[in-house]
Design a protein around this motif. Structure first.
Motif, PDB file in Angstrom:
ATOM      1  N   ASN A 112       0.835  -1.207   0.000  1.00 52.94           N
ATOM      2  CA  ASN A 112       0.000   0.000   0.000  1.00 52.94           C
ATOM      3  C   ASN A 112       0.870   1.258   0.000  1.00 52.94           C
ATOM      4  OD1 ASN A 112      -2.650   0.901  -0.149  1.00 52.94           O
ATOM      5  ND2 ASN A 112      -2.733   1.352   2.025  1.00 52.94           N
ATOM      6  N   LYS A 113       1.875   1.262  -0.901  1.00 52.00           N
ATOM      7  CA  LYS A 113       2.851   2.340  -0.909  1.00 52.00           C
ATOM      8  C   LYS A 113       3.109   2.839  -2.324  1.00 52.00           C
ATOM      9  CE  LYS A 113       6.666   3.216   1.849  1.00 52.00           C
ATOM     10  NZ  LYS A 113       7.751   2.744   2.651  1.00 52.00           N
ATOM     11  N   VAL A 114       3.061   4.178  -2.491  1.00 55.69           N
ATOM     12  CA  VAL A 114       3.409   4.800  -3.759  1.00 55.69           C
ATOM     13  C   VAL A 114       4.930   4.817  -3.857  1.00 55.69           C
ATOM     14  CG1 VAL A 114       3.323   6.911  -5.140  1.00 55.69           C
ATOM     15  CG2 VAL A 114       1.335   6.224  -3.800  1.00 55.69           C
ATOM     16  N   ILE A 115       5.451   4.256  -4.947  1.00 56.76           N
ATOM     17  CA  ILE A 115       6.893   4.163  -5.147  1.00 56.76           C
ATOM     18  C   ILE A 115       7.429   5.423  -5.818  1.00 56.76           C
ATOM     19  CG2 ILE A 115       8.743   2.826  -6.220  1.00 56.76           C
ATOM     20  CD1 ILE A 115       7.086   1.375  -3.982  1.00 56.76           C
ATOM     21  N   THR A 116       6.736   5.888  -6.858  1.00 55.14           N
ATOM     22  CA  THR A 116       7.162   7.097  -7.560  1.00 55.14           C
ATOM     23  C   THR A 116       5.971   7.727  -8.265  1.00 55.14           C
ATOM     24  OG1 THR A 116       8.855   8.044  -9.006  1.00 55.14           O
ATOM     25  CG2 THR A 116       7.815   6.005  -9.754  1.00 55.14           C
ATOM     26  N   THR A 117       6.146   8.961  -8.664  1.00 60.45           N
ATOM     27  CA  THR A 117       5.104   9.686  -9.384  1.00 60.45           C
ATOM     28  C   THR A 117       5.724  10.408 -10.573  1.00 60.45           C
ATOM     29  OG1 THR A 117       5.373  11.722  -8.114  1.00 60.45           O
ATOM     30  CG2 THR A 117       3.829  10.104  -7.253  1.00 60.45           C
ATOM     31  N   MET A 118       4.896  10.645 -11.580  1.00 63.48           N
ATOM     32  CA  MET A 118       5.324  11.389 -12.764  1.00 63.48           C
ATOM     33  C   MET A 118       4.172  12.230 -13.271  1.00 63.48           C
ATOM     34  SD  MET A 118       7.385   8.737 -15.084  1.00 63.48           S
ATOM     35  CE  MET A 118       7.758   7.219 -14.279  1.00 63.48           C
ATOM     36  N   GLU A 119       4.515  13.330 -13.902  1.00 61.30           N
ATOM     37  CA  GLU A 119       3.534  14.192 -14.537  1.00 61.30           C
ATOM     38  C   GLU A 119       3.447  13.865 -16.019  1.00 61.30           C
ATOM     39  OE1 GLU A 119       1.380  16.856 -13.333  1.00 61.30           O
ATOM     40  OE2 GLU A 119       1.781  15.600 -11.606  1.00 61.30           O
ATOM     41  N   MET A 120       2.431  14.386 -16.677  1.00 64.35           N
ATOM     42  CA  MET A 120       2.145  14.081 -18.076  1.00 64.35           C
ATOM     43  C   MET A 120       3.358  14.299 -18.988  1.00 64.35           C
ATOM     44  SD  MET A 120      -0.056  12.909 -20.173  1.00 64.35           S
ATOM     45  CE  MET A 120      -1.593  12.956 -19.292  1.00 64.35           C
ATOM     46  N   GLU A 121       4.107  15.393 -18.775  1.00 67.65           N
ATOM     47  CA  GLU A 121       5.251  15.689 -19.637  1.00 67.65           C
ATOM     48  C   GLU A 121       6.284  14.569 -19.596  1.00 67.65           C
ATOM     49  OE1 GLU A 121       4.985  18.268 -16.690  1.00 67.65           O
ATOM     50  OE2 GLU A 121       3.104  18.411 -17.787  1.00 67.65           O
ATOM     51  N   GLU A 122       6.432  13.923 -18.452  1.00 68.46           N
ATOM     52  CA  GLU A 122       7.426  12.862 -18.289  1.00 68.46           C
ATOM     53  C   GLU A 122       6.936  11.511 -18.801  1.00 68.46           C
ATOM     54  OE1 GLU A 122       9.615  13.868 -14.230  1.00 68.46           O
ATOM     55  OE2 GLU A 122       7.440  13.730 -14.080  1.00 68.46           O
ATOM     56  N   LEU A 123       5.618  11.370 -18.979  1.00 64.80           N
ATOM     57  CA  LEU A 123       5.059  10.088 -19.369  1.00 64.80           C
ATOM     58  C   LEU A 123       5.338   9.745 -20.823  1.00 64.80           C
ATOM     59  CD1 LEU A 123       1.562  10.272 -17.651  1.00 64.80           C
ATOM     60  CD2 LEU A 123       3.559   9.006 -16.905  1.00 64.80           C
ATOM     61  N   LYS A 124       5.426  10.745 -21.669  1.00 64.67           N
ATOM     62  CA  LYS A 124       5.595  10.519 -23.100  1.00 64.67           C
ATOM     63  C   LYS A 124       6.935   9.860 -23.374  1.00 64.67           C
ATOM     64  CE  LYS A 124       2.548  14.264 -24.222  1.00 64.67           C
ATOM     65  NZ  LYS A 124       2.425  15.653 -24.459  1.00 64.67           N
ATOM     66  N   GLY A 125       6.884   8.768 -24.128  1.00 61.43           N
ATOM     67  CA  GLY A 125       8.091   8.065 -24.512  1.00 61.43           C
ATOM     68  C   GLY A 125       8.636   7.123 -23.460  1.00 61.43           C
ATOM     69  N   ASN A 126       7.974   7.000 -22.327  1.00 56.19           N
ATOM     70  CA  ASN A 126       8.438   6.093 -21.279  1.00 56.19           C
ATOM     71  C   ASN A 126       7.841   4.709 -21.450  1.00 56.19           C
ATOM     72  OD1 ASN A 126      10.258   7.403 -19.594  1.00 56.19           O
ATOM     73  ND2 ASN A 126       8.641   8.479 -18.523  1.00 56.19           N
ATOM     74  N   VAL A 127       8.598   3.714 -21.022  1.00 57.25           N
ATOM     75  CA  VAL A 127       8.125   2.340 -20.976  1.00 57.25           C
ATOM     76  C   VAL A 127       8.075   1.947 -19.504  1.00 57.25           C
ATOM     77  CG1 VAL A 127       8.639  -0.056 -21.582  1.00 57.25           C
ATOM     78  CG2 VAL A 127       9.159   1.789 -23.200  1.00 57.25           C
ATOM     79  N   PHE A 128       6.921   1.496 -19.054  1.00 59.78           N
ATOM     80  CA  PHE A 128       6.769   1.081 -17.666  1.00 59.78           C
ATOM     81  C   PHE A 128       6.961  -0.432 -17.602  1.00 59.78           C
ATOM     82  CE2 PHE A 128       4.416   5.009 -17.996  1.00 59.78           C
ATOM     83  CZ  PHE A 128       4.877   5.697 -16.896  1.00 59.78           C
ATOM     84  N   THR A 129       7.948  -0.845 -16.824  1.00 57.91           N
ATOM     85  CA  THR A 129       8.222  -2.269 -16.663  1.00 57.91           C
ATOM     86  C   THR A 129       7.949  -2.657 -15.219  1.00 57.91           C
ATOM     87  OG1 THR A 129      10.547  -1.828 -16.162  1.00 57.91           O
ATOM     88  CG2 THR A 129       9.990  -2.256 -18.473  1.00 57.91           C
ATOM     89  N   ASN A 130       7.903  -3.940 -14.993  1.00 54.87           N
ATOM     90  CA  ASN A 130       7.686  -4.496 -13.654  1.00 54.87           C
ATOM     91  C   ASN A 130       6.364  -4.066 -13.045  1.00 54.87           C
ATOM     92  OD1 ASN A 130      10.176  -5.782 -13.786  1.00 54.87           O
ATOM     93  ND2 ASN A 130      11.233  -4.026 -12.925  1.00 54.87           N
ATOM     94  N   ILE A 131       5.373  -3.824 -13.869  1.00 57.24           N
ATOM     95  CA  ILE A 131       4.015  -3.604 -13.365  1.00 57.24           C
ATOM     96  C   ILE A 131       3.142  -4.723 -13.919  1.00 57.24           C
ATOM     97  CG2 ILE A 131       4.258  -1.103 -13.137  1.00 57.24           C
ATOM     98  CD1 ILE A 131       2.543  -0.842 -15.695  1.00 57.24           C
ATOM     99  N   ASP A 132       2.078  -5.045 -13.213  1.00 61.03           N
ATOM    100  CA  ASP A 132       1.197  -6.088 -13.706  1.00 61.03           C
ATOM    101  C   ASP A 132      -0.207  -5.580 -14.003  1.00 61.03           C
ATOM    102  OD1 ASP A 132       0.223  -5.767 -11.132  1.00 61.03           O
ATOM    103  OD2 ASP A 132       0.933  -7.705 -10.419  1.00 61.03           O
ATOM    104  N   SER A 133      -0.415  -4.278 -13.812  1.00 61.71           N
ATOM    105  CA  SER A 133      -1.731  -3.722 -14.119  1.00 61.71           C
ATOM    106  C   SER A 133      -1.661  -2.217 -14.232  1.00 61.71           C
ATOM    107  CB  SER A 133      -2.736  -4.112 -13.020  1.00 61.71           C
ATOM    108  OG  SER A 133      -2.330  -3.577 -11.777  1.00 61.71           O
ATOM    109  N   THR A 134      -2.701  -1.656 -14.825  1.00 57.31           N
ATOM    110  CA  THR A 134      -2.866  -0.210 -14.923  1.00 57.31           C
ATOM    111  C   THR A 134      -4.312   0.117 -14.560  1.00 57.31           C
ATOM    112  OG1 THR A 134      -1.224  -0.047 -16.681  1.00 57.31           O
ATOM    113  CG2 THR A 134      -2.742   1.792 -16.455  1.00 57.31           C
ATOM    114  N   VAL A 135      -4.487   1.131 -13.729  1.00 59.25           N
ATOM    115  CA  VAL A 135      -5.815   1.593 -13.353  1.00 59.25           C
ATOM    116  C   VAL A 135      -5.900   3.055 -13.772  1.00 59.25           C
ATOM    117  CG1 VAL A 135      -7.446   1.980 -11.460  1.00 59.25           C
ATOM    118  CG2 VAL A 135      -5.870   0.039 -11.359  1.00 59.25           C
ATOM    119  N   ILE A 136      -6.935   3.378 -14.537  1.00 61.05           N
ATOM    120  CA  ILE A 136      -7.151   4.755 -14.975  1.00 61.05           C
ATOM    121  C   ILE A 136      -8.323   5.312 -14.205  1.00 61.05           C
ATOM    122  CG2 ILE A 136      -7.640   6.262 -16.926  1.00 61.05           C
ATOM    123  CD1 ILE A 136      -6.405   4.025 -18.699  1.00 61.05           C
ATOM    124  N   MET A 137      -8.070   6.379 -13.448  1.00 66.08           N
ATOM    125  CA  MET A 137      -9.114   6.970 -12.604  1.00 66.08           C
ATOM    126  C   MET A 137      -9.541   8.308 -13.154  1.00 66.08           C
ATOM    127  SD  MET A 137      -9.577   4.684 -10.322  1.00 66.08           S
ATOM    128  CE  MET A 137     -10.650   5.536  -9.204  1.00 66.08           C
TER     129      MET A 137
END
Length: 137
Positions: A112-137
């Motif tokens: 139950n812990k947030v590891i890191t955060t990013m804003e929209m500008e940083e999201l473009k071109g990134n590849v997220f690894t070691n995750i098993d799901s995505t939740v869009i709120m």
């Protein structure tokens, strides 16, 4: 268990050297502005999170929020993040990416812990690894 301990159990020996500490790194974090109570943004954020959130934030995530001045109270962002963690937990997720408006949170659901955060500008071109799901709120 450390690698040396594991190898000792298997009857093998190796020497693992610890990395040298870099002399150029600052020993203390850079000074931050304080509010009228004399608190830094990070301290005020940490205090707010402890009072209102069932989710914890790692020191790294707090530094990220601080450096980007992300307002987690904006549009109920914190409540929606908590709801996203609940949804991920119900589905059996371990490491999840939760998108709340223009902010991405990587969360260890079991802890139950947030590891890191990013804003929209940083999201473009990134590849997220070691995750098993995505939740869009």
């Amino acid at each position: 268990m450390l690698l040396n301990d594991f190898l000792k159990l298997r009857g093998q020996q190796i020497s693992v050297n610890k990395p040298q500490e870099t002399q150029n790194l600052p020993k203390t974090p850079p000074a931050t502005e304080t509010n009228e109570k004399g608190q830094s943004f990070a301290d005020a954020l940490r205090q707010k999170l402890e009072k209102t959130s069932s989710i914890e934030f790692s020191n790294h995530a707090i530094r990220r929020l601080d450096s980007r001045s992300v307002d987690i109270d904006e549009n109920g962002k914190l409540d929606r993040l908590n709801k996203g963690v609940e949804i991920a937990a119900e589905k059996g997720s371990n490491e999840t990416l939760i998108l709340v408006d223009s902010t991405a949170f990587i969360v260890n659901v079991r802890n139950n812990k947030v590891i890191t955060t990013m804003e929209m500008e940083e999201l473009k071109g990134n590849v997220f690894t070691n995750i098993d799901s995505t939740v869009i709120m």
